[in-house]
Design a protein around this motif. Structure first.
Motif, PDB file in Angstrom:
ATOM      1  N   ASP A  10      47.494  71.801  12.748  1.00  0.00           N
ATOM      2  CA  ASP A  10      47.417  72.234  14.143  1.00  0.00           C
ATOM      3  C   ASP A  10      46.021  72.783  14.441  1.00  0.00           C
ATOM      4  N   ILE A  11      45.485  72.402  15.606  1.00  0.00           N
ATOM      5  CA  ILE A  11      44.175  72.853  16.074  1.00  0.00           C
ATOM      6  C   ILE A  11      44.398  73.568  17.401  1.00  0.00           C
ATOM      7  N   ASP A  12      43.856  74.770  17.546  1.00  0.00           N
ATOM      8  CA  ASP A  12      43.996  75.504  18.808  1.00  0.00           C
ATOM      9  C   ASP A  12      43.378  74.716  19.947  1.00  0.00           C
ATOM     10  N   SER A  13      44.016  74.767  21.110  1.00  0.00           N
ATOM     11  CA  SER A  13      43.524  74.015  22.266  1.00  0.00           C
ATOM     12  C   SER A  13      42.134  74.463  22.709  1.00  0.00           C
ATOM     13  N   ASP A  14      41.734  75.678  22.347  1.00  0.00           N
ATOM     14  CA  ASP A  14      40.404  76.161  22.700  1.00  0.00           C
ATOM     15  C   ASP A  14      39.498  76.253  21.467  1.00  0.00           C
ATOM     16  N   ALA A  15      39.749  75.403  20.488  1.00  0.00           N
ATOM     17  CA  ALA A  15      38.974  75.416  19.248  1.00  0.00           C
ATOM     18  C   ALA A  15      37.494  75.197  19.519  1.00  0.00           C
ATOM     19  N   SER A  16      36.679  75.739  18.644  1.00  0.00           N
ATOM     20  CA  SER A  16      35.235  75.517  18.745  1.00  0.00           C
ATOM     21  C   SER A  16      34.908  74.131  18.195  1.00  0.00           C
ATOM     22  N   GLU A  17      33.688  73.684  18.452  1.00  0.00           N
ATOM     23  CA  GLU A  17      33.242  72.397  17.926  1.00  0.00           C
ATOM     24  C   GLU A  17      33.350  72.379  16.405  1.00  0.00           C
ATOM     25  N   SER A  18      32.938  73.458  15.745  1.00  0.00           N
ATOM     26  CA  SER A  18      32.973  73.490  14.280  1.00  0.00           C
ATOM     27  C   SER A  18      34.404  73.497  13.756  1.00  0.00           C
ATOM     28  N   GLN A  19      35.337  74.151  14.455  1.00  0.00           N
ATOM     29  CA  GLN A  19      36.730  74.155  14.012  1.00  0.00           C
ATOM     30  C   GLN A  19      37.331  72.751  14.068  1.00  0.00           C
ATOM     31  N   LEU A  20      37.055  72.005  15.136  1.00  0.00           N
ATOM     32  CA  LEU A  20      37.580  70.650  15.230  1.00  0.00           C
ATOM     33  C   LEU A  20      36.909  69.759  14.187  1.00  0.00           C
ATOM     34  N   ARG A  21      35.610  69.893  14.021  1.00  0.00           N
ATOM     35  CA  ARG A  21      34.892  69.094  13.015  1.00  0.00           C
ATOM     36  C   ARG A  21      35.466  69.343  11.625  1.00  0.00           C
ATOM     37  N   GLU A  22      35.656  70.607  11.266  1.00  0.00           N
ATOM     38  CA  GLU A  22      36.194  70.945   9.945  1.00  0.00           C
ATOM     39  C   GLU A  22      37.595  70.384   9.748  1.00  0.00           C
TER      40      GLU A  22
ATOM     41  N   PRO B 243      32.561  71.489  28.847  1.00  0.00           N
ATOM     42  CA  PRO B 243      32.929  72.755  29.493  1.00  0.00           C
ATOM     43  C   PRO B 243      34.423  72.809  29.821  1.00  0.00           C
ATOM     44  N   VAL B 244      34.955  74.006  29.873  1.00  0.00           N
ATOM     45  CA  VAL B 244      36.357  74.200  30.220  1.00  0.00           C
ATOM     46  C   VAL B 244      36.557  73.948  31.716  1.00  0.00           C
ATOM     47  N   ASP B 245      37.686  73.334  32.083  1.00  0.00           N
ATOM     48  CA  ASP B 245      37.963  73.104  33.496  1.00  0.00           C
ATOM     49  C   ASP B 245      38.943  74.154  34.023  1.00  0.00           C
ATOM     50  N   SER B 246      39.397  74.000  35.243  1.00  0.00           N
ATOM     51  CA  SER B 246      40.267  74.987  35.885  1.00  0.00           C
ATOM     52  C   SER B 246      41.643  75.080  35.238  1.00  0.00           C
ATOM     53  N   GLN B 247      41.991  74.121  34.382  1.00  0.00           N
ATOM     54  CA  GLN B 247      43.289  74.144  33.712  1.00  0.00           C
ATOM     55  C   GLN B 247      43.163  74.495  32.230  1.00  0.00           C
ATOM     56  N   GLN B 248      42.037  75.116  31.886  1.00  0.00           N
ATOM     57  CA  GLN B 248      41.754  75.539  30.510  1.00  0.00           C
ATOM     58  C   GLN B 248      41.698  74.356  29.541  1.00  0.00           C
TER      59      GLN B 248
END
Length: 88
Positions: free
Chosen positions: A44-56, A73-78
């Motif tokens: 599981d990857i958090d929906s607001d993960a950082s670039e490095s978290q997704l890469r790892e 960038p984040v949009d109005s729906q996070q």
């Protein structure tokens, strides 16, 4: 999430595929997601993960050597857009 299939390259030209499955439609994005590639799936990857978290998370899969990840960038729906480039 949108898959740009024209950019995918498989071991045999024209054989790479990708798909996106939406389990629940909603307005504000939260929670976690997983990415599958060639029969393997990330944890599981958090929906607001950082670039490095997704890469790892992606590079833990034995089917992926190295990737470059850029988070938009984040949009109005996070929600974020992601660009993933397979570099190795």
């Amino acid at each position: 999430m949108t898959v740009h299939t024209t950019e995918l390259q498989g071991l045999t030209p024209g054989t790479a595929t990708a798909s996106v499955t939406t389990f629940t439609e909603g307005n504000v994005v939260s929670g976690t997601f997983r990415v599958s590639f060639q029969g393997e799936t990330t944890e599981d990857i958090d929906s607001d993960a950082s670039e490095s978290q997704l890469r790892e998370a992606l590079e833990k899969l034995s089917t992926i050597e190295t990737v470059s990840v850029v988070r938009g960038p984040v949009d109005s729906q996070q929600c974020y857009s992601w660009t993933i480039e397979f570099t190795g």
